[in-house]
Scaffold this motif. Sequence first.
Motif, PDB file in Angstrom:
ATOM      1  N   VAL A  50       1.009  -1.288   0.187  1.00  0.00           N
ATOM      2  CA  VAL A  50      -0.130   0.059   0.077  1.00  0.00           C
ATOM      3  C   VAL A  50       0.972   1.381  -0.028  1.00  0.00           C
ATOM      4  CG1 VAL A  50      -1.814   1.215   1.290  1.00  0.00           C
ATOM      5  CG2 VAL A  50      -1.914  -1.321   1.010  1.00  0.00           C
ATOM      6  N   GLY A  51       0.419   2.158  -0.924  1.00  0.00           N
ATOM      7  CA  GLY A  51       1.215   3.435  -1.038  1.00  0.00           C
ATOM      8  C   GLY A  51       2.450   3.491  -2.036  1.00  0.00           C
ATOM      9  N   TYR A  76     -15.726   5.317  -7.201  1.00  0.00           N
ATOM     10  CA  TYR A  76     -15.601   5.692  -5.689  1.00  0.00           C
ATOM     11  C   TYR A  76     -16.870   5.523  -5.135  1.00  0.00           C
ATOM     12  CZ  TYR A  76     -17.523  10.208  -6.196  1.00  0.00           C
ATOM     13  OH  TYR A  76     -18.546  11.304  -6.264  1.00  0.00           O
ATOM     14  N   GLY A  94      -6.751   4.153   3.662  1.00  0.00           N
ATOM     15  CA  GLY A  94      -6.890   4.127   2.232  1.00  0.00           C
ATOM     16  C   GLY A  94      -8.304   4.275   1.371  1.00  0.00           C
ATOM     17  N   ALA A  97      -9.241   7.819   1.816  1.00  0.00           N
ATOM     18  CA  ALA A  97      -8.704   8.663   0.508  1.00  0.00           C
ATOM     19  C   ALA A  97      -9.330   8.703  -0.891  1.00  0.00           C
ATOM     20  CB  ALA A  97      -6.948   8.169   0.511  1.00  0.00           C
ATOM     21  N   CYS A  98      -9.740   7.036  -0.883  1.00  0.00           N
ATOM     22  CA  CYS A  98     -10.542   6.791  -2.060  1.00  0.00           C
ATOM     23  C   CYS A  98     -11.888   7.732  -2.037  1.00  0.00           C
ATOM     24  CB  CYS A  98     -10.819   5.321  -2.278  1.00  0.00           C
ATOM     25  SG  CYS A  98     -11.924   5.144  -3.528  1.00  0.00           S
ATOM     26  N   CYS A 105     -10.235   7.859  -7.848  1.00  0.00           N
ATOM     27  CA  CYS A 105     -10.368   6.591  -7.235  1.00  0.00           C
ATOM     28  C   CYS A 105     -10.849   5.410  -8.138  1.00  0.00           C
ATOM     29  CB  CYS A 105     -11.069   6.699  -5.921  1.00  0.00           C
ATOM     30  SG  CYS A 105     -11.260   5.131  -4.928  1.00  0.00           S
ATOM     31  N   VAL A 148      -5.576   5.119  -5.754  1.00  0.00           N
ATOM     32  CA  VAL A 148      -5.988   6.557  -5.636  1.00  0.00           C
ATOM     33  C   VAL A 148      -4.759   7.155  -6.365  1.00  0.00           C
ATOM     34  CG1 VAL A 148      -6.159   8.522  -4.310  1.00  0.00           C
ATOM     35  CG2 VAL A 148      -7.088   6.372  -3.564  1.00  0.00           C
ATOM     36  N   THR A 151      -1.877   4.414  -7.621  1.00  0.00           N
ATOM     37  CA  THR A 151      -0.953   3.886  -6.353  1.00  0.00           C
ATOM     38  C   THR A 151      -1.939   3.061  -5.751  1.00  0.00           C
ATOM     39  OG1 THR A 151       0.634   5.647  -6.644  1.00  0.00           O
ATOM     40  CG2 THR A 151       0.671   4.377  -4.755  1.00  0.00           C
ATOM     41  N   ALA A 153      -3.898   2.184  -2.666  1.00  0.00           N
ATOM     42  CA  ALA A 153      -4.208   2.825  -1.362  1.00  0.00           C
ATOM     43  C   ALA A 153      -4.715   1.868  -0.394  1.00  0.00           C
ATOM     44  CB  ALA A 153      -5.375   4.008  -1.685  1.00  0.00           C
ATOM     45  N   TYR A 154      -5.289   0.706  -0.746  1.00  0.00           N
ATOM     46  CA  TYR A 154      -6.206  -0.022  -0.013  1.00  0.00           C
ATOM     47  C   TYR A 154      -6.167  -1.557  -0.767  1.00  0.00           C
ATOM     48  CZ  TYR A 154      -9.716  -2.449   3.208  1.00  0.00           C
ATOM     49  OH  TYR A 154     -10.326  -2.962   4.202  1.00  0.00           O
TER      50      TYR A 154
END
Length: 190
Positions: A50-51, A76, A94, A97-98, A105, A148, A151, A153-154
């Motif tokens: 993640v990230g 999303y 994550g 953020a989405c 997203c 996101v 990349t 995110a989750y």
Amino acid sequence: MRPVLLRLMMVICLLLQIGCASLLPKGKNVTESAWSDYAEAKRAFDAITVGRTTVEDLKLLGFDIKSSPNIKILNYLEVASSVQPIPIAELDPGLQACIRARSDCRAYVFEPARIDSKRVGNFWLDIFNFRRKTHQTGWRFKALIVFVNHTVAYKLSSGEPQVDTMDDKINPLGPIQAPVGILTRLVPTL
């Protein structure tokens, strides 16, 4: 002469009984993937960071968002509706953020599986629909990967590492049971 004929008939019946089991249907339900078993799919999933993992990195791990068959793409809003019962403050960062990223997203659901299906049991009971036994073996894997801005995110996985089920259907009326079911569906209800 009669005992010889009786023995011959018994041998023929025995051979028919033994050889007929191989005539039962077999099937395979395969969702094509880069992995041959659950452990391989799980190892590839665990390699996602993640990230840091990008769409290109994901492709190298076997999760190709452009060419993998049977992939589900979520926007999303679909992600938000699936986590709706959970307050946003309690969601994974994550997922938060989405939802905040909106159109930036995207989430992908991969569901590779390999299920073998084999009918077992008595050929005559099966063919005349008195009793049908189906043995299923294999595995199922499910991965949710949320991006996101390209990349990860989750990520979340689930599945069944070892599927081994036996479905046993008994129809006391045999071949006439299915037509009765068809007729009752055709007759309008009052």
